[in-house]
Design a protein around this motif. Structure first.
Motif, PDB file in Angstrom:
ATOM      1  N   GLU A  46       0.770  -0.980   0.007  1.00  0.00           N
ATOM      2  CA  GLU A  46      -0.121   0.212   0.079  1.00  0.00           C
ATOM      3  C   GLU A  46       0.806   1.018  -0.146  1.00  0.00           C
ATOM      4  O   GLU A  46       0.132   2.315  -1.014  1.00  0.00           O
ATOM      5  N   GLU A  53       2.303   5.665  -6.753  1.00  0.00           N
ATOM      6  CA  GLU A  53       1.656   6.317  -7.972  1.00  0.00           C
ATOM      7  C   GLU A  53       1.509   8.144  -7.561  1.00  0.00           C
ATOM      8  O   GLU A  53       1.283   8.720  -8.398  1.00  0.00           O
ATOM      9  N   ARG A  97     -16.419   4.042   5.930  1.00  0.00           N
ATOM     10  CA  ARG A  97     -16.327   2.244   6.374  1.00  0.00           C
ATOM     11  C   ARG A  97     -17.395   2.090   6.506  1.00  0.00           C
ATOM     12  O   ARG A  97     -17.995   0.766   5.866  1.00  0.00           O
ATOM     13  N   ALA A  99     -20.337   4.034   4.496  1.00  0.00           N
ATOM     14  CA  ALA A  99     -21.156   3.670   3.586  1.00  0.00           C
ATOM     15  C   ALA A  99     -21.990   2.590   2.739  1.00  0.00           C
ATOM     16  O   ALA A  99     -20.855   2.034   2.725  1.00  0.00           O
ATOM     17  N   PRO A 100     -22.557   3.173   2.500  1.00  0.00           N
ATOM     18  CA  PRO A 100     -23.233   1.942   1.279  1.00  0.00           C
ATOM     19  C   PRO A 100     -22.719   2.311   0.057  1.00  0.00           C
ATOM     20  O   PRO A 100     -21.945   2.836   0.081  1.00  0.00           O
ATOM     21  N   LEU A 101     -22.787   1.457  -0.596  1.00  0.00           N
ATOM     22  CA  LEU A 101     -21.435   1.231  -1.912  1.00  0.00           C
ATOM     23  C   LEU A 101     -21.803   2.236  -3.277  1.00  0.00           C
ATOM     24  O   LEU A 101     -21.009   2.233  -3.636  1.00  0.00           O
ATOM     25  N   THR A 102     -23.141   2.338  -2.903  1.00  0.00           N
ATOM     26  CA  THR A 102     -23.344   3.678  -4.574  1.00  0.00           C
ATOM     27  C   THR A 102     -22.677   4.633  -3.478  1.00  0.00           C
ATOM     28  O   THR A 102     -22.396   5.667  -4.549  1.00  0.00           O
ATOM     29  N   ASP A 103     -22.280   5.333  -2.405  1.00  0.00           N
ATOM     30  CA  ASP A 103     -21.102   6.126  -2.117  1.00  0.00           C
ATOM     31  C   ASP A 103     -19.928   6.325  -1.639  1.00  0.00           C
ATOM     32  O   ASP A 103     -19.465   7.093  -2.049  1.00  0.00           O
ATOM     33  N   ARG A 104     -19.418   4.924  -2.386  1.00  0.00           N
ATOM     34  CA  ARG A 104     -18.040   4.767  -1.915  1.00  0.00           C
ATOM     35  C   ARG A 104     -16.982   5.127  -2.741  1.00  0.00           C
ATOM     36  O   ARG A 104     -17.427   4.779  -3.787  1.00  0.00           O
ATOM     37  N   GLN A 105     -16.213   6.267  -2.221  1.00  0.00           N
ATOM     38  CA  GLN A 105     -15.049   6.437  -3.361  1.00  0.00           C
ATOM     39  C   GLN A 105     -14.333   5.224  -3.797  1.00  0.00           C
ATOM     40  O   GLN A 105     -13.877   5.160  -2.397  1.00  0.00           O
ATOM     41  N   PRO A 106     -13.951   4.962  -4.701  1.00  0.00           N
ATOM     42  CA  PRO A 106     -13.117   3.686  -4.952  1.00  0.00           C
ATOM     43  C   PRO A 106     -11.941   3.421  -4.492  1.00  0.00           C
ATOM     44  O   PRO A 106     -11.089   2.201  -4.238  1.00  0.00           O
ATOM     45  N   LEU A 109      -8.375   3.418   0.916  1.00  0.00           N
ATOM     46  CA  LEU A 109      -7.923   3.047   1.396  1.00  0.00           C
ATOM     47  C   LEU A 109      -7.175   2.013   1.800  1.00  0.00           C
ATOM     48  O   LEU A 109      -6.328   1.860   2.927  1.00  0.00           O
ATOM     49  N   GLY A 110      -6.021   2.495   0.778  1.00  0.00           N
ATOM     50  CA  GLY A 110      -4.466   2.437   1.538  1.00  0.00           C
ATOM     51  C   GLY A 110      -3.767   2.837   2.842  1.00  0.00           C
ATOM     52  O   GLY A 110      -3.304   2.151   3.421  1.00  0.00           O
ATOM     53  N   PHE A 113      -5.376   1.027   5.508  1.00  0.00           N
ATOM     54  CA  PHE A 113      -4.909   0.024   5.590  1.00  0.00           C
ATOM     55  C   PHE A 113      -4.147   0.042   6.192  1.00  0.00           C
ATOM     56  O   PHE A 113      -3.790  -1.469   7.195  1.00  0.00           O
ATOM     57  N   GLU A 116      -3.974   0.491  10.218  1.00  0.00           N
ATOM     58  CA  GLU A 116      -5.149  -0.719  10.659  1.00  0.00           C
ATOM     59  C   GLU A 116      -4.261  -2.464  10.928  1.00  0.00           C
ATOM     60  O   GLU A 116      -4.142  -2.780  11.538  1.00  0.00           O
TER      61      GLU A 116
END
Lengths: 262, 110
Positions: A46, A53, A97, A99-106, A109-110, A113, A116
């Motif tokens: 990550e 990038e 984390r 939020a429903p899928l439709t509101d998730r920014q793709p 997360l890195g 992660f 955590e």
């Protein structure tokens, strides 16, 4: 005897699997469990991906990434250096984390992660290099001193009977459960008005928020409540982003929080 | 990473194996998009042979799931390993996907 292994890669995604392999191998050599080696590997990918990038990639260069793995008394430490422009990940917002899928920014997360997966994570810009230092406790080299829940969450009672609990450090998926147990213990002991002093808490994850929410519901069911005092800016932002600032009184000081509980 | 696609009667099955990391995730995204662009919106992604997945891989799966759901389809997951399941959990995605223990059950769920 501390041991050190070093790996240098050109900052291109094609080389990241080798870096992962190197860290995984180093973690296993240090005596970490398979699961811990998995976590170190994922955290390494990550961070390296982030450097390639966003650090080097944005500026169209393919710089160098240096990884140092050290086996120290009680911890396995991974330090990752790169020479891209200074980038402090601690300013990144936490992903939502719940939020429903439709509101998730793709993406996004890195960094979450990494925090955590590892026991400790620290960023510095040092000698012209971004420096990320991550550790995992090493089960084979002496016990990491793990504080008892009582001492990790000291508590005291104010004159008006309000109980004050003072967590410190990170409330993440591991310590979040201890935090929940500590709050539960207070409620079970009959304290239903609780102020949580947050001045030394520098990170809270969704596990920590859930612990507070569940304690709030229980306290309110008993006619009391939970209020929070002295949040750092960063922790306050987590409450604001998740909407938890509408569920809890966020006071500047402990006495103010205690007054809010009546 | 290797991807194999099989078109079934109602479902397109995408079997993935190997490492889904920041290097290979783009390829997974392309394979998923190709199916969606062809009008296939009932997708099963079989992860039983995926030994490793990072957030880059999840990003492609989430993005494909959003697309198919907005057209009334779905993307369902078959037999993720414990390690992959742990990563889905970490991302808070476990509850957002229908996950089946076997490929047959996932395909049959449509």
């Amino acid at each position: 005897m501390p041991q050190e292994r070093r790996f240098i890669l050109q900052g291109a995604l094609a080389h990241v699997p080798e870096a992962c392999q190197f860290v995984r191998e180093s973690a296993r050599l240090a005596g970490l469990s398979d699961k811990q080696a998995d976590d170190c590997e994922l955290a390494t990918e990550e961070w390296c991906t982030n450097i390639i990038e966003h650090g080097y990639g944005k500026h169209g260069v393919q710089g160098r990434i240096e990884i140092v793995c050290q086996t120290l008394p009680s911890v396995f430490r991974i330090t990752i250096y790169d020479e891209s422009p200074p980038f402090d990940p601690t300013t990144l917002p936490a992903p939502d984390r719940s939020a429903p899928l439709t509101d998730r920014q793709p993406g996004g997360l890195g960094w979450f992660f990494i925090q955590e997966l590892m026991d400790t994570v620290q960023y510095e810009y040092r000698n012209g290099r971004n420096t990320l230092i991550m550790t995992q406790h090493n089960p084979n080299i002496g016990e990491q001193p793990r504080p008892e829940p009582e001492s990790a969450f000291p508590a005291r009672t104010l004159a008006n009977g309000v109980r004050v609990v003072t967590p410190s450090g990170r409330i993440d998926s591991t310590t979040g459960r201890q935090f929940e147990a500590a709050l539960s213990a207070q409620l079970e002991a009959g304290f239903n008005r609780i102020v949580v002093e947050m001045q030394t808490v520098n990170y809270i994850s969704s596990t920590g928020l859930k612990a507070l929410l569940s304690a709030q519901r229980r306290a309110q069911a008993q006619g009391g409540g939970i209020a929070l005092a002295a949040l750092t800016r960063r922790v306050r932002e987590v409450f604001e982003m998740s909407g938890f600032d509408t569920i809890f009184t966020l006071a500047n000081a402990t006495d103010e929080a205690a007054r809010a509980l009546g | 990473m290797h991807i194999s696609v099989s078109e079934m009667r109602r479902v397109t099955l995408i079997e993935v194996s190997g490492r889904v990391d920041s290097l290979s995730a783009t390829k997974l995204g392309e394979a998923l998009n190709e199916q969606i662009d062809a009008g296939h919106i009932q997708l099963v992604i079989d992860l039983s042979n995926v030994e490793y997945i990072s957030s880059a891989g999840l990003r492609e799966i989430v993005s494909a799931a959003k697309k198919v759901r907005s057209s009334g389809g779905d993307l369902r997951i078959a037999s993720p390993s414990q390690r992959v399941r742990d990563v889905l959990q970490l991302a808070g995605l476990l509850e957002l996907f229908q996950i089946f223990p076997t490929q047959v059950e996932a395909v049959g769920s449509f």
